[in-house]
Design a protein around this motif. Sequence first.
Motif, short mmCIF file in Angstrom:
data_model
loop_
_atom_site.label_atom_id
_atom_site.label_comp_id
_atom_site.label_asym_id
_atom_site.label_seq_id
_atom_site.Cartn_x
_atom_site.Cartn_y
_atom_site.Cartn_z
N ASN A 128 -7.26 6.13 15.50
CA ASN A 128 -5.84 6.26 15.16
C ASN A 128 -5.68 6.89 13.79
O ASN A 128 -6.53 6.75 12.92
N GLY A 129 -4.54 7.51 13.59
CA GLY A 129 -4.20 7.95 12.24
C GLY A 129 -3.88 6.76 11.36
O GLY A 129 -4.53 6.53 10.34
N ILE A 130 -2.89 5.98 11.78
CA ILE A 130 -2.49 4.76 11.07
C ILE A 130 -2.46 3.64 12.09
O ILE A 130 -1.75 3.73 13.10
N ALA A 131 -3.21 2.56 11.85
CA ALA A 131 -3.35 1.49 12.84
C ALA A 131 -3.09 0.13 12.19
O ALA A 131 -3.92 -0.38 11.45
N PHE A 132 -1.93 -0.42 12.46
CA PHE A 132 -1.60 -1.80 12.09
C PHE A 132 -1.34 -2.56 13.39
O PHE A 132 -0.22 -2.95 13.70
N ASN A 133 -2.43 -2.74 14.13
CA ASN A 133 -2.33 -3.25 15.51
C ASN A 133 -3.41 -4.28 15.81
O ASN A 133 -3.80 -4.46 16.97
N ALA A 134 -3.89 -4.98 14.78
CA ALA A 134 -5.04 -5.87 14.97
C ALA A 134 -4.66 -7.21 15.59
O ALA A 134 -5.51 -7.88 16.18
N GLU A 135 -3.40 -7.64 15.46
CA GLU A 135 -2.99 -8.95 15.98
C GLU A 135 -2.57 -8.80 17.44
O GLU A 135 -1.44 -8.43 17.74
N ARG A 136 -3.48 -9.12 18.35
CA ARG A 136 -3.26 -8.88 19.77
C ARG A 136 -3.10 -10.17 20.58
O ARG A 136 -3.24 -10.15 21.80
N LEU A 155 0.85 -1.19 0.00
CA LEU A 155 0.00 0.00 0.00
C LEU A 155 0.89 1.24 0.00
O LEU A 155 1.71 1.43 0.90
N LYS A 156 0.72 2.08 -1.02
CA LYS A 156 1.45 3.35 -1.13
C LYS A 156 0.43 4.49 -1.14
O LYS A 156 -0.47 4.51 -1.98
N VAL A 157 0.59 5.43 -0.21
CA VAL A 157 -0.36 6.53 -0.07
C VAL A 157 0.43 7.84 -0.12
O VAL A 157 1.36 8.05 0.69
N LYS A 158 0.06 8.72 -1.03
CA LYS A 158 0.82 9.96 -1.21
C LYS A 158 -0.14 11.12 -1.46
O LYS A 158 -1.12 10.99 -2.20
N ASN A 159 0.15 12.26 -0.82
CA ASN A 159 -0.62 13.49 -1.02
C ASN A 159 -2.11 13.29 -0.76
O ASN A 159 -2.97 13.76 -1.52
N CYS A 160 -2.42 12.58 0.31
CA CYS A 160 -3.81 12.32 0.67
C CYS A 160 -4.14 12.96 2.02
O CYS A 160 -3.24 13.26 2.82
N THR A 161 -5.43 13.16 2.25
CA THR A 161 -5.92 13.75 3.49
C THR A 161 -6.95 12.82 4.12
O THR A 161 -7.81 12.27 3.41
N PHE A 162 -6.86 12.64 5.43
CA PHE A 162 -7.80 11.79 6.17
C PHE A 162 -8.37 12.61 7.32
O PHE A 162 -7.63 13.00 8.23
N THR A 163 -9.68 12.90 7.28
CA THR A 163 -10.28 13.74 8.31
C THR A 163 -11.64 13.19 8.74
O THR A 163 -12.34 12.50 7.99
N ASP A 164 -12.00 13.51 10.00
CA ASP A 164 -13.35 13.30 10.53
C ASP A 164 -13.78 11.83 10.55
O ASP A 164 -14.84 11.47 10.06
N PHE A 165 -12.94 11.00 11.14
CA PHE A 165 -13.33 9.62 11.47
C PHE A 165 -13.61 9.62 12.96
O PHE A 165 -12.69 9.66 13.79
N ASN A 166 -14.91 9.58 13.31
CA ASN A 166 -15.35 10.07 14.60
C ASN A 166 -15.75 9.01 15.63
O ASN A 166 -16.61 9.25 16.47
N GLU A 167 -15.15 7.84 15.58
CA GLU A 167 -15.32 6.85 16.64
C GLU A 167 -13.94 6.34 17.04
O GLU A 167 -13.00 6.34 16.24
N SER A 168 -13.83 5.85 18.28
CA SER A 168 -12.52 5.47 18.80
C SER A 168 -11.91 4.27 18.07
O SER A 168 -10.69 4.08 18.10
N SER A 169 -12.74 3.46 17.41
CA SER A 169 -12.22 2.31 16.67
C SER A 169 -11.95 2.63 15.20
O SER A 169 -11.50 1.76 14.45
N PHE A 170 -12.22 3.87 14.78
CA PHE A 170 -12.01 4.27 13.39
C PHE A 170 -10.56 4.69 13.19
O PHE A 170 -9.82 4.93 14.15
N ALA A 171 -10.13 4.80 11.94
CA ALA A 171 -8.75 5.20 11.65
C ALA A 171 -8.67 5.72 10.22
O ALA A 171 -9.53 5.42 9.37
N GLY A 172 -7.63 6.48 9.97
CA GLY A 172 -7.37 6.91 8.60
C GLY A 172 -6.99 5.73 7.72
O GLY A 172 -7.61 5.45 6.70
N ILE A 173 -5.94 5.00 8.14
CA ILE A 173 -5.49 3.79 7.45
C ILE A 173 -5.37 2.70 8.50
O ILE A 173 -4.78 2.92 9.56
N LYS A 174 -5.92 1.52 8.22
CA LYS A 174 -5.82 0.45 9.20
C LYS A 174 -5.77 -0.90 8.50
O LYS A 174 -5.99 -1.01 7.30
#
Length: 729
Positions: A568-576, A526-545
């Motif tokens: 989270n802004g960027i969340a790669f934390n699902a394997e707990r 996954l390559k992400v460039k010149n993008c904007t992530f706004t207004d994800f309004n729950e604690s389990s939401f994220a820009g990229i996950k």
Amino acid sequence: MKKIIGSILLLLPLVIFGNDISVATPQELEQAAKKADPGDRIIITDAGIWKDVNLKIRGHGTTQQRIVITTSDDAPLFIEGTSSLSIAGEHLHLKNFYFRKGHAAKNSVITFRISDDLANHCTIENFVIDHYNKLNRFDSDNWVVLWGQHNRIIHCTFDGKINAGPVLIVELNDERSQKNFHLIEKNHFKNRYRLGSNGGETIRIGVSRYSMHDSNTQLTNNFFEHCSGETEIVSIKSGANYIAGNYFFECEGSLVLRHGDNNVVDGNIFDGNFQKETGGVRMVNSGHVIKNNMFKNLRGEGFRSPLTIMNGVPNSLINRYMPVKDVKIHHNTFVQSGSLVFGGGKDNERTVAPENIRFENNTFVQYSDEWYMDNNKKGILFANNNASDVFQDVKVNSNSFGSTLVSKNVQTDAHASTKYIIENADELYNVLQQAHAYDTLFLQSDQLIFGLEKPLLITKPLILTGNQQYIFVSNADKTLPAFIVIANNGSLQVENIHFLGTYESYGNVRAGINTDMDGVLQCYTLKVKNCTFTDFNESSFAGIKAEKASFADSLYVENCLFHNISGNGIAFNAERDDKGIYNVENVWINNCIFSNILNSAIDIYRGGNDESTTGPFVEIYHCTFNEVDNKEQGAAVRLIGPQYIRFANNQIYRSGQGGRSIECREFRYHDIRIQHSNFFESGKIDTFYPQNIGDNTQEKPVLINYKKLDKQLPKSFKLKQTIGSYELI
């Protein structure tokens, strides 16, 4: 008398060679094998495709008269769907089976056992198992499981193991399978992809519980190509095995003598071709001989160094680290590779140094003076080792390995990539269905907003971009899992998109970019460039996950803005599960802004103390963190378990005030550097080893460039500056 002798001579060919028996169905094959006499040959006529079959083949040949099961004209018998093959009896010889387009019916594809009946003196030859994976990457299976004694795997090709479980296992969990003298020879093991967890070996011989028993398996003259599932390419967990003449090419890992004594590693070639994490031999236990091997162009370190002799654990349990002693290492050649490690893994548990190690008559080509690391300074005798500037290289013809059923050097017609001009959301969905791999979906429209009623499902490598930054919003009544969902076979490069998580009265969106909730079997980029992530309004939401059971080979994020996010802004934390499993191998984040984020801006998680992998590799440069995760015991940047971290030239402003600006949970051997960054009114840097923290400052306030931020936002939005922050109006 002459007539009698003549009659006997006429009958001898029938006795030696037996009868040819034709079969056309799985049922006919099973029945023919049961009834076959020694020397018979069972021929599968008009070999085509058998689907969803669980073959159980029993038969009894003799040393002089095997029962051969093959296909007419040596054509491949394709086996597809949910299928398996079990073998039991003596002196069976099976040829030309090709498993593809499916997965194992149960826990293995091929097993040398039916119930309590084992296979002895049986052979599979010219077999192929090709990308035959279960659909969930952690739904484990094994492609070949050897039981019994004196069985052979020869001239087979094993390609594309993705999910958990070794390609091939030699079992010793039965007295009848110990001292087995199996032969694994002239096979091609290729593309054992990174698993991101333990359980990604290509071959395992034995298991820790029975590791003090001898296996006597011969692993000889095989080709291992891109076998990088985990640290252990071949895991030896038994004694008296002979590993010789194998060629390891660009394999991220090592041949590991993990348990068991008196193994011989002779005349193998370990060719890293200068690729990272490529290793040689690592050893535990006693009595091994490492001789006549070539280690060239290897770039692994630590556990993946060209040669690693481990420290042991005092009074070690059988599944930990027995001390290394009485080992002979001689007449090996090390070419332009990394340092050797004597006393690897030294820590508070592994304190027993190697003992009586004879390191003699080895040659180092194009090495510096410091060619080894000694953590213990005792127990190793060096004698008659020498340096050289030249060596005689060995060329290996890869076509001499594996099955003839696999076409060698096949040229495929590459699809010429197409650029689609897209003006609205309906066109975007339609083009997504018809696009081929590596096509470009180019947004060029008078309308700024693209309203999506369902996620864009990415099932092939694609590029998504536009001539300006377009806004993705939800037009669905219900909550969407994401604007973009990466599924099996998908990879994505995305540019110039604003992912707006809340829009008018429509349903929320959980993420800008996410993976399939059911998991993703193949690793993706996954390559992400010149993008904007706004207004994800729950604690389990994220820009990229990423969700569980998904694994990204690489994540690149550059020149992006993450703002006003409750998760989270960027969340790669699902394997707990804390078993060493993680969601991404390589992370590179550069020149991004994270502002007004309730949870961590970046959360990368790898829990547990498993040592079978070396990732994740995380690099974060030139980023700004502004008012991020100021909750009690929060962390603005949470990096739990990555084994390589570079955090440099970043600005952290009023972030992590209730806890930590950066939280790490590293082990002694992890390579962590946090340096040249500016912290102002922010939480502490929390690490186990403070020496990982370089030159940083907490004196100067961060100067946020609001003009720069304004340029990153769509034209319909403006910035309102507040004290130490900004907001969208």
